[in-house]
Design a protein around this motif. Sequence first.
Motif, PDB file in Angstrom:
ATOM      1  N   GLU A   1      -2.770   4.192  10.858  1.00  0.00           N
ATOM      2  CA  GLU A   1      -2.376   3.900  11.788  1.00  0.00           C
ATOM      3  C   GLU A   1      -1.218   3.897  11.621  1.00  0.00           C
ATOM      4  OE1 GLU A   1       0.010  -0.375  12.977  1.00  0.00           O
ATOM      5  OE2 GLU A   1      -1.006  -1.280  11.032  1.00  0.00           O
ATOM      6  N   PRO A   2      -0.032   4.328  12.632  1.00  0.00           N
ATOM      7  CA  PRO A   2       1.387   5.649  12.177  1.00  0.00           C
ATOM      8  C   PRO A   2       2.621   3.903  11.535  1.00  0.00           C
ATOM      9  CG  PRO A   2       0.922   5.840  14.423  1.00  0.00           C
ATOM     10  CD  PRO A   2      -0.148   4.471  13.578  1.00  0.00           C
ATOM     11  N   ILE A   3       2.779   4.523  10.329  1.00  0.00           N
ATOM     12  CA  ILE A   3       3.747   4.316   9.355  1.00  0.00           C
ATOM     13  C   ILE A   3       5.117   4.553   9.385  1.00  0.00           C
ATOM     14  CG2 ILE A   3       4.050   2.391   7.205  1.00  0.00           C
ATOM     15  CD1 ILE A   3       1.587   1.150   8.781  1.00  0.00           C
ATOM     16  N   THR A   4       6.686   3.827   9.252  1.00  0.00           N
ATOM     17  CA  THR A   4       7.397   4.354   9.349  1.00  0.00           C
ATOM     18  C   THR A   4       8.098   3.910   7.795  1.00  0.00           C
ATOM     19  OG1 THR A   4       7.245   5.101  11.671  1.00  0.00           O
ATOM     20  CG2 THR A   4      10.262   4.877  10.318  1.00  0.00           C
ATOM     21  N   ILE A   5       8.447   4.170   7.045  1.00  0.00           N
ATOM     22  CA  ILE A   5       9.214   3.253   5.542  1.00  0.00           C
ATOM     23  C   ILE A   5      10.617   2.722   6.295  1.00  0.00           C
ATOM     24  CG2 ILE A   5       9.799   3.371   3.677  1.00  0.00           C
ATOM     25  CD1 ILE A   5       7.585   5.522   3.141  1.00  0.00           C
TER      26      ILE A   5
END
Length: 327
Positions: free
Chosen positions: A35-39
């Motif tokens: 799934e899209p992950i944003t740090i």
Amino acid sequence: MKDKYIRFDWAIKRLLRQKANFGVLEGFLTVFLNEPITIEEILESESNQLSEDDKFNRVDIKARDSKGEIIIIEVQNTRELYYLERVLYGVAKTITEHIKLGQNYSEVKKVYSISVLYFDLGLGEDYLYHGQNTFVGVHTGDQLQIRRKEENAIVSRFPSEIFPEYILIRVNEFDKVAVTPLDEWMRYLKDGEISSDTTAPGLREACEKLKYYSMTDQERRAYDEHLNAVMIQNDVLNTAKMEGRAEGRAEGREEGRAEGRAEGRAEGRAEGRAEGRAEGREEGREEGRAEERLSNARNLKKLGVSVDIIAQATGLSREEIDALSPE
């Protein structure tokens, strides 16, 4: 000159902590968490040290998932004998380090523990393993749901949505042709190869950020020393394994011989007992037959039968017949 890329275990500790390089890590997490992950940030703690012999060699990442929820991701990559115990300790430490004293337990964040394993860990046929906590009814088989308050509403959630999840990436077990983004990442993790036309999340950025020849001379020397240390470590461990197998085989042969001798003695005793019983029965039968001959001879002698006829009938000698006394 063909591009040569830096190993991920080095990059994640030295290069990917910089915000400008988050794209590589975000792609890695997006592929492996699916799934899209944003740090948001790399979390600093006593565990994030750069020493070569750092016992807690891990990177803690604060990120948002596709639902916008804050999660903490722990990436571990160091070889250790009691690795699963170390992973458990690392997750517990991550949780406690990133909740402030006095905060409500609702502030505890979901933790994903991702282990990039450049060494053998147990037996298994797959190169990617996933584990999480579930509570299953012993008799019914259903999964327990927990009721909790969220945004002034009572909702039901599965424990797996709260408890940590564990992902074990067994790099050495990957032997497929790189087709999917996951395959491409596995090929990079194992062999350091990235296709020039890759579209896998994070790998395009890795092509630009993780080139070996883009490092300074000092950085390359440090990296080469790291690779040399890894090779020495692997060589020592492989030698220990071979010595262990040799010792194991020798011990196994000796134990086998000892067990064989013990089994032989046991079989000998069993055979001896069987033979003894057989011989005893035979001797008993022979004694019975001899006693029967003597009894018959006495009876014939009482009847006045001549010695020659008694000897012929019983097989006894004249001396044995003469020695008989009436009962």
